[in-house]
Design a protein around this motif. Structure first.
Motif, PDB file in Angstrom:
ATOM      1  N   VAL A 187      -0.272  -3.997 -11.213  1.00 54.34           N
ATOM      2  CA  VAL A 187      -0.428  -3.101 -10.071  1.00 54.34           C
ATOM      3  C   VAL A 187      -1.842  -2.520 -10.101  1.00 54.34           C
ATOM      4  CG1 VAL A 187       2.032  -2.519  -9.977  1.00 54.34           C
ATOM      5  CG2 VAL A 187       0.499  -1.154 -11.409  1.00 54.34           C
ATOM      6  N   SER A 188      -2.186  -1.715  -9.089  1.00 54.00           N
ATOM      7  CA  SER A 188      -3.508  -1.090  -9.055  1.00 54.00           C
ATOM      8  C   SER A 188      -3.466   0.174  -8.209  1.00 54.00           C
ATOM      9  CB  SER A 188      -4.557  -2.053  -8.480  1.00 54.00           C
ATOM     10  OG  SER A 188      -4.273  -2.352  -7.115  1.00 54.00           O
ATOM     11  N   ILE A 189      -4.410   1.084  -8.465  1.00 53.22           N
ATOM     12  CA  ILE A 189      -4.552   2.290  -7.658  1.00 53.22           C
ATOM     13  C   ILE A 189      -6.021   2.550  -7.379  1.00 53.22           C
ATOM     14  CG2 ILE A 189      -2.438   3.386  -8.480  1.00 53.22           C
ATOM     15  CD1 ILE A 189      -4.220   5.125 -10.335  1.00 53.22           C
ATOM     16  N   ILE A 190      -6.288   3.419  -6.389  1.00 53.70           N
ATOM     17  CA  ILE A 190      -7.634   3.858  -6.065  1.00 53.70           C
ATOM     18  C   ILE A 190      -7.545   5.294  -5.558  1.00 53.70           C
ATOM     19  CG2 ILE A 190      -7.537   3.006  -3.677  1.00 53.70           C
ATOM     20  CD1 ILE A 190     -10.501   2.237  -3.981  1.00 53.70           C
ATOM     21  N   ARG A 191      -8.558   6.098  -5.813  1.00 51.25           N
ATOM     22  CA  ARG A 191      -8.596   7.467  -5.295  1.00 51.25           C
ATOM     23  C   ARG A 191      -9.156   7.467  -3.880  1.00 51.25           C
ATOM     24  NH1 ARG A 191     -12.943  11.055  -5.719  1.00 51.25           N
ATOM     25  NH2 ARG A 191     -13.764   9.997  -7.571  1.00 51.25           N
ATOM     26  N   THR A 192      -8.598   8.320  -3.004  1.00 53.63           N
ATOM     27  CA  THR A 192      -9.083   8.398  -1.621  1.00 53.63           C
ATOM     28  C   THR A 192      -9.611   9.774  -1.258  1.00 53.63           C
ATOM     29  OG1 THR A 192      -6.844   8.884  -0.830  1.00 53.63           O
ATOM     30  CG2 THR A 192      -7.530   6.571  -0.819  1.00 53.63           C
ATOM     31  N   VAL A 193      -9.510  10.765  -2.151  1.00 57.09           N
ATOM     32  CA  VAL A 193     -10.010  12.109  -1.849  1.00 57.09           C
ATOM     33  C   VAL A 193     -11.358  12.328  -2.511  1.00 57.09           C
ATOM     34  CG1 VAL A 193      -7.688  13.060  -1.620  1.00 57.09           C
ATOM     35  CG2 VAL A 193      -8.824  13.144  -3.847  1.00 57.09           C
ATOM     36  N   GLY A 194     -12.133  13.269  -1.949  1.00 55.47           N
ATOM     37  CA  GLY A 194     -13.388  13.657  -2.560  1.00 55.47           C
ATOM     38  C   GLY A 194     -14.506  12.643  -2.391  1.00 55.47           C
ATOM     39  N   THR A 195     -15.537  12.812  -3.195  1.00 52.47           N
ATOM     40  CA  THR A 195     -16.694  11.930  -3.165  1.00 52.47           C
ATOM     41  C   THR A 195     -16.610  10.944  -4.327  1.00 52.47           C
ATOM     42  OG1 THR A 195     -18.025  13.389  -4.567  1.00 52.47           O
ATOM     43  CG2 THR A 195     -18.053  13.813  -2.186  1.00 52.47           C
ATOM     44  N   TYR A 248      -3.390  11.865  -3.024  1.00 52.55           N
ATOM     45  CA  TYR A 248      -4.594  11.821  -3.854  1.00 52.55           C
ATOM     46  C   TYR A 248      -5.247  10.455  -3.761  1.00 52.55           C
ATOM     47  CZ  TYR A 248      -7.546  12.179  -8.033  1.00 52.55           C
ATOM     48  OH  TYR A 248      -8.608  12.191  -8.904  1.00 52.55           O
ATOM     49  N   GLY A 249      -4.449   9.426  -3.530  1.00 51.71           N
ATOM     50  CA  GLY A 249      -4.970   8.074  -3.439  1.00 51.71           C
ATOM     51  C   GLY A 249      -3.884   7.128  -2.982  1.00 51.71           C
ATOM     52  N   THR A 250      -4.227   5.847  -2.978  1.00 47.63           N
ATOM     53  CA  THR A 250      -3.259   4.810  -2.631  1.00 47.63           C
ATOM     54  C   THR A 250      -3.260   3.748  -3.727  1.00 47.63           C
ATOM     55  OG1 THR A 250      -4.858   3.458  -1.406  1.00 47.63           O
ATOM     56  CG2 THR A 250      -3.673   5.152  -0.163  1.00 47.63           C
ATOM     57  N   GLY A 251      -2.239   2.925  -3.722  1.00 45.87           N
ATOM     58  CA  GLY A 251      -2.160   1.850  -4.699  1.00 45.87           C
ATOM     59  C   GLY A 251      -1.405   0.668  -4.154  1.00 45.87           C
ATOM     60  N   THR A 263       0.836  -1.190   0.000  1.00 47.90           N
ATOM     61  CA  THR A 263       0.000   0.000   0.000  1.00 47.90           C
ATOM     62  C   THR A 263       0.875   1.245   0.000  1.00 47.90           C
ATOM     63  OG1 THR A 263      -1.739  -1.172   1.204  1.00 47.90           O
ATOM     64  CG2 THR A 263      -1.827   1.236   1.213  1.00 47.90           C
ATOM     65  N   THR A 264       0.726   2.057  -1.043  1.00 49.17           N
ATOM     66  CA  THR A 264       1.609   3.192  -1.287  1.00 49.17           C
ATOM     67  C   THR A 264       0.792   4.412  -1.693  1.00 49.17           C
ATOM     68  OG1 THR A 264       3.342   1.676  -2.060  1.00 49.17           O
ATOM     69  CG2 THR A 264       3.564   3.995  -2.681  1.00 49.17           C
ATOM     70  N   ASN A 265       1.035   5.557  -1.078  1.00 51.19           N
ATOM     71  CA  ASN A 265       0.360   6.786  -1.481  1.00 51.19           C
ATOM     72  C   ASN A 265       0.880   7.272  -2.830  1.00 51.19           C
ATOM     73  OD1 ASN A 265      -1.037   6.863   0.957  1.00 51.19           O
ATOM     74  ND2 ASN A 265       0.469   8.188   1.943  1.00 51.19           N
ATOM     75  N   TYR A 266       0.010   7.953  -3.583  1.00 56.53           N
ATOM     76  CA  TYR A 266       0.473   8.672  -4.758  1.00 56.53           C
ATOM     77  C   TYR A 266      -0.116  10.074  -4.740  1.00 56.53           C
ATOM     78  CZ  TYR A 266      -4.019   7.510  -7.070  1.00 56.53           C
ATOM     79  OH  TYR A 266      -5.339   7.374  -7.398  1.00 56.53           O
ATOM     80  N   ARG A 267       0.598  11.025  -5.350  1.00 57.61           N
ATOM     81  CA  ARG A 267       0.231  12.429  -5.286  1.00 57.61           C
ATOM     82  C   ARG A 267      -0.437  12.885  -6.578  1.00 57.61           C
ATOM     83  NH1 ARG A 267       4.797  16.293  -6.946  1.00 57.61           N
ATOM     84  NH2 ARG A 267       6.243  15.042  -8.200  1.00 57.61           N
ATOM     85  N   ALA A 268      -0.896  14.121  -6.587  1.00 59.54           N
ATOM     86  CA  ALA A 268      -1.500  14.716  -7.780  1.00 59.54           C
ATOM     87  C   ALA A 268      -0.689  15.922  -8.220  1.00 59.54           C
ATOM     88  CB  ALA A 268      -2.941  15.132  -7.504  1.00 59.54           C
ATOM     89  N   VAL A 269      -0.515  16.056  -9.545  1.00 65.58           N
ATOM     90  CA  VAL A 269       0.131  17.229 -10.148  1.00 65.58           C
ATOM     91  C   VAL A 269      -0.787  17.748 -11.243  1.00 65.58           C
ATOM     92  CG1 VAL A 269       2.452  16.384  -9.623  1.00 65.58           C
ATOM     93  CG2 VAL A 269       1.429  15.889 -11.859  1.00 65.58           C
ATOM     94  N   CYS A 270      -0.621  19.001 -11.631  1.00 61.03           N
ATOM     95  CA  CYS A 270      -1.497  19.551 -12.667  1.00 61.03           C
ATOM     96  C   CYS A 270      -1.131  18.985 -14.035  1.00 61.03           C
ATOM     97  CB  CYS A 270      -1.440  21.081 -12.669  1.00 61.03           C
ATOM     98  SG  CYS A 270       0.146  21.792 -13.109  1.00 61.03           S
ATOM     99  N   SER A 271      -2.106  18.941 -14.922  1.00 56.42           N
ATOM    100  CA  SER A 271      -1.928  18.281 -16.216  1.00 56.42           C
ATOM    101  C   SER A 271      -0.902  18.990 -17.093  1.00 56.42           C
ATOM    102  CB  SER A 271      -3.267  18.183 -16.948  1.00 56.42           C
ATOM    103  OG  SER A 271      -3.845  19.470 -17.120  1.00 56.42           O
ATOM    104  N   SER A 272      -0.803  20.304 -16.993  1.00 57.82           N
ATOM    105  CA  SER A 272       0.127  21.032 -17.862  1.00 57.82           C
ATOM    106  C   SER A 272       1.582  20.787 -17.492  1.00 57.82           C
ATOM    107  CB  SER A 272      -0.163  22.534 -17.811  1.00 57.82           C
ATOM    108  OG  SER A 272       0.084  23.060 -16.522  1.00 57.82           O
TER     109      SER A 272
END
Length: 225
Positions: free
Chosen positions: A193-201, A70-73, A47-56
């Motif tokens: 591998v796999s990921i899932i989002r943990t923020v928001g609804t 932003y989520g875990t994987g 189980t590993t966290n991953y972050r979010a960066v802007c698309s540009s």
């Protein structure tokens, strides 16, 4: 969550001027995997966290974070590159994944698989000691996304390709002087591998990937709905 520390991973392991980061006897798993020339081993999926960066800024080497978690994987947290007995030389590798807008960082740095270097990491020199035992170097892996992910599990794969130089390369030489065609494929393998989002609804991650400013850094509890 398993956490890597400086006790088992040395950061800054020779991206431009290769230096010895970790020198250990080649373990049995590396020797059995790499055969006669060298090999890559990645850590187990944990189980590993991953972050979010802007698309540009997605293809920059290390852009600012807009959300720290932003989520875990279920993802590997480290990569180990080893020689086999009596084999030494320059090695390079790349990692490619099947999930769009998801980036892999080695020692905190991403290399675009569609860029000028085709995703290959700068070469690393692996030596053999006086006893004929090969060398290993270990690098931490981290991850980021530049687009919204669902709150259900996303499965994908990562493929590592390892190459070894065969001519025009040696200790003290600049990695930029390697002759065209001097790299030989040594090993290719794929990890699921796999990921899932943990923020928001469920339907809204409450993240604006068009903005490159920090946007709230606390994740909610994981959900599979």
């Amino acid at each position: 969550m398993s956490t890597l520390t400086r006790r088992n991973v040395v950061r800054g392991a020779a991206w431009t001027v290769p230096v010895i980061a970790v020198v250990v006897p080649v373990p049995a798993f590396a020797a059995s995997r790499c055969g006669v020339t060298g090999g890559i081993t990645v850590g187990p999926n944990v189980t590993t966290n991953y972050r979010a960066v802007c698309s540009s800024q997605a293809q920059q080497a290390n852009p600012p974070t807009i959300k720290t978690v932003y989520g875990t994987g279920q993802l590997p947290q480290y990569l180990q590159l080893c020689t086999c007995d009596s084999i030494k030389g320059w090695y390079r590798w790349r990692e490619t994944d099947t999930l769009s807008s998801f980036q892999i960082e080695v020692d905190g740095v991403h290399v675009d698989q569609n860029g000028v270097n085709a995703g290959y990491r700068p070469p690393v020199y692996l030596d053999v000691n006086a006893q004929g035992v090969g060398e290993c170097k270990t690098f931490p892996l981290t991850y980021r996304t530049s687009t919204q992910r669902p709150k259900s599990t996303t499965n994908f794969s990562i493929t590592w390709t390892l190459q070894r130089s065969t001519s025009g390369y040696g200790p003290g030489a600049s990695p930029n002087t390697v002759a065209a065609g001097a790299w030989t494929d040594v090993q290719t393998f794929t990890r699921s591998v796999s990921i899932i989002r943990t923020v928001g609804t469920t339907n809204d991650d409450q993240t604006n990937f068009s903005s490159c400013s920090p946007q709230g850094l606390v994740a909610t509890a994981a959900s599979t709905d």
